[in-house]
Design a protein around this motif. Structure first.
Motif, PDB file in Angstrom:
ATOM      1  N   ARG A 176      25.379  -2.745 -40.215  1.00  0.00           N
ATOM      2  CA  ARG A 176      24.665  -3.639 -38.907  1.00  0.00           C
ATOM      3  C   ARG A 176      23.197  -2.728 -38.720  1.00  0.00           C
ATOM      4  NH1 ARG A 176      27.074  -8.021 -36.088  1.00  0.00           N
ATOM      5  NH2 ARG A 176      29.149  -8.419 -37.037  1.00  0.00           N
ATOM      6  N   ALA A 177      22.473  -3.351 -38.047  1.00  0.00           N
ATOM      7  CA  ALA A 177      21.164  -2.681 -37.587  1.00  0.00           C
ATOM      8  C   ALA A 177      21.075  -2.590 -36.198  1.00  0.00           C
ATOM      9  CB  ALA A 177      19.757  -3.607 -38.101  1.00  0.00           C
ATOM     10  N   SER A 178      20.463  -1.251 -35.798  1.00  0.00           N
ATOM     11  CA  SER A 178      20.308  -0.953 -34.170  1.00  0.00           C
ATOM     12  C   SER A 178      19.506  -2.128 -33.542  1.00  0.00           C
ATOM     13  CB  SER A 178      19.487   0.381 -34.207  1.00  0.00           C
ATOM     14  OG  SER A 178      19.504   0.675 -32.963  1.00  0.00           O
ATOM     15  N   ASP A 179      19.943  -2.085 -32.267  1.00  0.00           N
ATOM     16  CA  ASP A 179      19.337  -3.182 -31.199  1.00  0.00           C
ATOM     17  C   ASP A 179      19.648  -4.525 -31.647  1.00  0.00           C
ATOM     18  OD1 ASP A 179      17.789  -1.103 -29.802  1.00  0.00           O
ATOM     19  OD2 ASP A 179      16.601  -0.748 -31.774  1.00  0.00           O
ATOM     20  N   THR A 180      20.760  -4.612 -32.368  1.00  0.00           N
ATOM     21  CA  THR A 180      21.272  -6.190 -32.613  1.00  0.00           C
ATOM     22  C   THR A 180      22.411  -6.597 -31.880  1.00  0.00           C
ATOM     23  OG1 THR A 180      22.588  -5.236 -34.544  1.00  0.00           O
ATOM     24  CG2 THR A 180      19.969  -6.089 -34.954  1.00  0.00           C
ATOM     25  N   GLY A 181      22.877  -5.670 -31.060  1.00  0.00           N
ATOM     26  CA  GLY A 181      24.145  -6.187 -29.899  1.00  0.00           C
ATOM     27  C   GLY A 181      25.358  -5.367 -30.167  1.00  0.00           C
ATOM     28  N   ARG A 182      26.407  -5.768 -29.393  1.00  0.00           N
ATOM     29  CA  ARG A 182      27.498  -4.696 -28.921  1.00  0.00           C
ATOM     30  C   ARG A 182      28.290  -4.610 -30.403  1.00  0.00           C
ATOM     31  NH1 ARG A 182      29.383  -3.185 -24.558  1.00  0.00           N
ATOM     32  NH2 ARG A 182      28.174  -4.425 -23.168  1.00  0.00           N
ATOM     33  N   ALA A 183      28.507  -5.571 -31.023  1.00  0.00           N
ATOM     34  CA  ALA A 183      29.384  -5.554 -32.030  1.00  0.00           C
ATOM     35  C   ALA A 183      28.847  -4.522 -33.150  1.00  0.00           C
ATOM     36  CB  ALA A 183      29.426  -6.813 -33.189  1.00  0.00           C
ATOM     37  N   GLY A 184      27.516  -4.357 -33.463  1.00  0.00           N
ATOM     38  CA  GLY A 184      26.953  -3.075 -34.128  1.00  0.00           C
ATOM     39  C   GLY A 184      27.209  -1.626 -33.476  1.00  0.00           C
ATOM     40  N   ALA A 185      27.047  -1.868 -32.151  1.00  0.00           N
ATOM     41  CA  ALA A 185      27.053  -0.388 -31.730  1.00  0.00           C
ATOM     42  C   ALA A 185      28.677   0.014 -31.526  1.00  0.00           C
ATOM     43  CB  ALA A 185      26.884  -0.821 -30.117  1.00  0.00           C
ATOM     44  N   VAL A 186      29.629  -0.926 -31.507  1.00  0.00           N
ATOM     45  CA  VAL A 186      30.909  -0.628 -31.484  1.00  0.00           C
ATOM     46  C   VAL A 186      31.163   0.085 -32.806  1.00  0.00           C
ATOM     47  CG1 VAL A 186      33.387  -1.549 -31.476  1.00  0.00           C
ATOM     48  CG2 VAL A 186      31.653  -2.022 -29.404  1.00  0.00           C
ATOM     49  N   MET A 187      30.745  -0.836 -33.835  1.00  0.00           N
ATOM     50  CA  MET A 187      31.063  -0.084 -35.434  1.00  0.00           C
ATOM     51  C   MET A 187      30.258   1.067 -35.559  1.00  0.00           C
ATOM     52  SD  MET A 187      29.772  -2.120 -38.830  1.00  0.00           S
ATOM     53  CE  MET A 187      30.659  -3.787 -38.318  1.00  0.00           C
ATOM     54  N   TYR A 188      29.294   1.322 -34.786  1.00  0.00           N
ATOM     55  CA  TYR A 188      28.811   2.585 -35.165  1.00  0.00           C
ATOM     56  C   TYR A 188      29.449   3.778 -34.333  1.00  0.00           C
ATOM     57  CZ  TYR A 188      25.787   6.665 -34.206  1.00  0.00           C
ATOM     58  OH  TYR A 188      25.233   8.274 -34.084  1.00  0.00           O
ATOM     59  N   SER A 189      29.891   3.492 -33.123  1.00  0.00           N
ATOM     60  CA  SER A 189      30.688   4.294 -32.279  1.00  0.00           C
ATOM     61  C   SER A 189      32.011   4.799 -33.008  1.00  0.00           C
ATOM     62  CB  SER A 189      31.071   3.851 -30.910  1.00  0.00           C
ATOM     63  OG  SER A 189      29.875   3.807 -30.138  1.00  0.00           O
ATOM     64  N   ASP A 190      32.533   3.895 -33.929  1.00  0.00           N
ATOM     65  CA  ASP A 190      33.870   4.135 -34.596  1.00  0.00           C
ATOM     66  C   ASP A 190      33.365   4.964 -35.604  1.00  0.00           C
ATOM     67  OD1 ASP A 190      36.621   2.967 -35.240  1.00  0.00           O
ATOM     68  OD2 ASP A 190      35.520   2.618 -36.903  1.00  0.00           O
ATOM     69  N   TYR A 191      32.262   4.688 -36.315  1.00  0.00           N
ATOM     70  CA  TYR A 191      31.674   5.584 -37.419  1.00  0.00           C
ATOM     71  C   TYR A 191      31.534   7.080 -36.857  1.00  0.00           C
ATOM     72  CZ  TYR A 191      28.250   7.471 -40.440  1.00  0.00           C
ATOM     73  OH  TYR A 191      27.434   8.596 -40.992  1.00  0.00           O
ATOM     74  N   ALA A 192      31.061   7.024 -35.766  1.00  0.00           N
ATOM     75  CA  ALA A 192      30.880   8.487 -35.153  1.00  0.00           C
ATOM     76  C   ALA A 192      32.010   9.113 -34.831  1.00  0.00           C
ATOM     77  CB  ALA A 192      29.738   8.422 -33.994  1.00  0.00           C
ATOM     78  N   VAL A 193      32.979   8.354 -34.355  1.00  0.00           N
ATOM     79  CA  VAL A 193      34.078   9.187 -33.957  1.00  0.00           C
ATOM     80  C   VAL A 193      35.064   9.645 -35.427  1.00  0.00           C
ATOM     81  CG1 VAL A 193      36.583   8.688 -33.128  1.00  0.00           C
ATOM     82  CG2 VAL A 193      34.716   8.003 -31.693  1.00  0.00           C
ATOM     83  N   GLY A 194      35.040   8.709 -36.292  1.00  0.00           N
ATOM     84  CA  GLY A 194      35.459   8.924 -37.627  1.00  0.00           C
ATOM     85  C   GLY A 194      34.994  10.354 -38.355  1.00  0.00           C
ATOM     86  N   ARG A 195      33.589  10.498 -38.233  1.00  0.00           N
ATOM     87  CA  ARG A 195      32.778  11.757 -38.702  1.00  0.00           C
ATOM     88  C   ARG A 195      33.272  13.064 -37.688  1.00  0.00           C
ATOM     89  NH1 ARG A 195      26.939  11.658 -40.307  1.00  0.00           N
ATOM     90  NH2 ARG A 195      27.766  13.959 -40.642  1.00  0.00           N
ATOM     91  N   LEU A 196      33.597  12.791 -36.453  1.00  0.00           N
ATOM     92  CA  LEU A 196      33.938  13.868 -35.596  1.00  0.00           C
ATOM     93  C   LEU A 196      35.528  14.176 -35.778  1.00  0.00           C
ATOM     94  CD1 LEU A 196      33.854  15.486 -32.824  1.00  0.00           C
ATOM     95  CD2 LEU A 196      35.045  13.458 -31.727  1.00  0.00           C
ATOM     96  N   VAL A 197      36.291  13.538 -36.002  1.00  0.00           N
ATOM     97  CA  VAL A 197      37.686  13.914 -36.219  1.00  0.00           C
ATOM     98  C   VAL A 197      37.679  14.552 -37.666  1.00  0.00           C
ATOM     99  CG1 VAL A 197      38.737  12.428 -34.722  1.00  0.00           C
ATOM    100  CG2 VAL A 197      38.554  11.591 -36.824  1.00  0.00           C
ATOM    101  N   ALA A 198      37.123  13.866 -38.699  1.00  0.00           N
ATOM    102  CA  ALA A 198      37.199  14.546 -39.958  1.00  0.00           C
ATOM    103  C   ALA A 198      36.703  15.973 -39.955  1.00  0.00           C
ATOM    104  CB  ALA A 198      36.306  13.616 -41.108  1.00  0.00           C
ATOM    105  N   GLU A 199      35.461  16.010 -39.215  1.00  0.00           N
ATOM    106  CA  GLU A 199      34.483  17.456 -39.191  1.00  0.00           C
ATOM    107  C   GLU A 199      35.480  18.380 -38.542  1.00  0.00           C
ATOM    108  OE1 GLU A 199      31.961  20.690 -39.625  1.00  0.00           O
ATOM    109  OE2 GLU A 199      32.264  18.717 -40.580  1.00  0.00           O
TER     110      GLU A 199
END
Length: 250
Positions: A60-83
């Motif tokens: 999803r693209a930025s500035d397009t709503g909460r669903a994309g932001a939740v998906m991005y936050s999940d992605y960022a958390v995944g990268r955090l715990v992997a690192e």
């Protein structure tokens, strides 16, 4: 202090989630190298309006709503715990993921308790056996529960309790505190008492999953509990009694 280059993408609220997590890992490395214990509190920003995040991370693209932001936050958390799992301090570090509030509390009811259900995850597979806790509890129970997992012995003025403590627990400990701009409430698995201006109180039977309320004037003891919780918390805060001995604010 943040250093040049730490922020690669700035939202309307601050650094994006990936940047915040990257800096936290860098500071954890530094504390570990110096032999110092560390505690990091990170407030993510991408999952707030206008829901901005770096492009190319998710579908999803930025500035397009909460669903994309939740998906991005999940992605960022995944990268955090992997690192984090590749660093030497990981094996003795507990990660806590919890929401500070829900996305929207408006609803058909005076207070819709179904809209106050937030995620809370205490995680490190090397330290904590996986399990789910499905009884009603509150954010204020999180730290006592973590201290219990750490086997700490301490005295405190916590209003919360260790939800995983061994032995039977009184039913009255299964409660939560919810509010909006005008109303504060005490929620139990069966009931909801709402305190509101001017010196009014509403009593309800409640269905937690749907938020459905039915008036029940026969809850005076729960009303007294609600007043007691909120009034004593206010007094302790205003009087300074919650401060650690010797602690001074500037």
């Amino acid at each position: 202090a943040w250093q040049p280059g730490d922020v690669t993408f700035e939202t309307s609220w601050g650094a994006c989630d990936e940047d915040a997590f990257r800096v936290a890992i860098k500071r954890a490395d530094r504390s570990h190298a110096e032999g110092k214990p560390f505690h990091h509190f990170i407030m993510t920003t991408s999952n707030h309006r206008p829901f901005q995040f770096p492009e190319g991370r998710i579908a999803r693209a930025s500035d397009t709503g909460r669903a994309g932001a939740v998906m991005y936050s999940d992605y960022a958390v995944g990268r955090l715990v992997a690192e984090a799992s590749t660093h030497p301090w990981f094996s003795h570090t507990i990660f806590v993921f919890v929401a500070d509030h829900c996305a929207s509390s408006a609803g058909k009811e005076e207070l819709d308790c179904s809209r106050y259900h937030i995620p809370a995850i205490v995680w490190n597979p090397l330290l904590i056996k996986p399990r789910a806790y499905d009884k009603l509890c509150s954010q204020i129970d999180l730290m006592p529960t973590i201290f219990g997992l750490l086997n700490w012995s301490y005295e405190s003025l916590f209003y919360g309790h260790d939800v995983l403590a061994a032995g039977p627990q009184p039913d009255k400990l299964h409660r939560a505190f919810i509010s909006n701009y005008q109303k504060i409430a005490l929620l139990t698995p069966q009931s909801l008492v709402i305190l509101k201006p001017p010196r009014e109180c509403s009593h309800y039977d409640v269905k937690l999953k749907t938020g459905e309320l039915h008036a029940n004037p026969g809850l005076p003891s729960l009303e007294a509990d609600a007043i007691g919780y909120y009034q004593t918390a206010s007094w302790l805060f205003r009087s300074g009694a919650l401060k650690a001995a010797g602690f001074q604010t500037q």
